[in-house]
Design a protein around this motif. Sequence first.
Motif, short mmCIF file in Angstrom:
data_model
loop_
_atom_site.label_atom_id
_atom_site.label_comp_id
_atom_site.label_asym_id
_atom_site.label_seq_id
_atom_site.Cartn_x
_atom_site.Cartn_y
_atom_site.Cartn_z
N SER A 40 0.85 -1.18 0.00
CA SER A 40 0.00 0.00 0.00
C SER A 40 0.89 1.23 0.00
O SER A 40 1.83 1.33 0.79
CB SER A 40 -0.90 0.00 1.23
N GLY A 43 0.72 3.26 3.31
CA GLY A 43 0.85 2.45 4.51
C GLY A 43 2.11 2.76 5.29
O GLY A 43 3.09 3.30 4.77
N THR A 44 2.08 2.39 6.55
CA THR A 44 3.24 2.58 7.42
C THR A 44 4.14 1.34 7.34
O THR A 44 3.78 0.32 6.76
CB THR A 44 2.79 2.78 8.88
N GLU A 47 2.41 -1.62 8.96
CA GLU A 47 1.42 -2.23 8.07
C GLU A 47 2.10 -3.08 6.99
O GLU A 47 1.63 -4.17 6.66
CB GLU A 47 0.55 -1.16 7.42
N ARG A 51 1.61 -7.11 6.43
CA ARG A 51 1.22 -7.65 5.13
C ARG A 51 2.27 -8.62 4.59
O ARG A 51 1.94 -9.64 4.00
CB ARG A 51 0.99 -6.51 4.14
#
Length: 126
Positions: A40, A43-44, A47, A51
């Motif tokens: 993403s 996203g961080t 995250e 994932r």
Amino acid sequence: MYGKRHKWIPSYFRDLPLGCLLKTTQRSESQNSYFKIFESIDGTLVEFWLRFQSAMEQQRYNHRFLDAASDSTLPHVSSKIMIEKHASKIYTHTVFYEFQEQVQMAPCSCAVRGFSEQGNMHIINV
């Protein structure tokens, strides 16, 4: 020397077949496309890590599932050639079916030219 690499690299690799490098690149591209599903832009790092872990777990599950299928069943052998029977026992199903395809194509791509005095066949590629 590094700044002039565009002059010496093509000469250095001119006689080296690059088939093995292409496979490595293809593997890398395959992995990149797989992991892009879990990526993403906004996203961080946390995250991304979650994932990534999820993707790795999914790959591990798929590998275990396919290994169990290969260990518990034998693939369909389509001929009476002994090497095909042997291959069905030692290869995974995926590799075996690739091997089986090559075995089935072999009679179409070669022919017996004759026999020697010792009884050995001379096979030629057609």
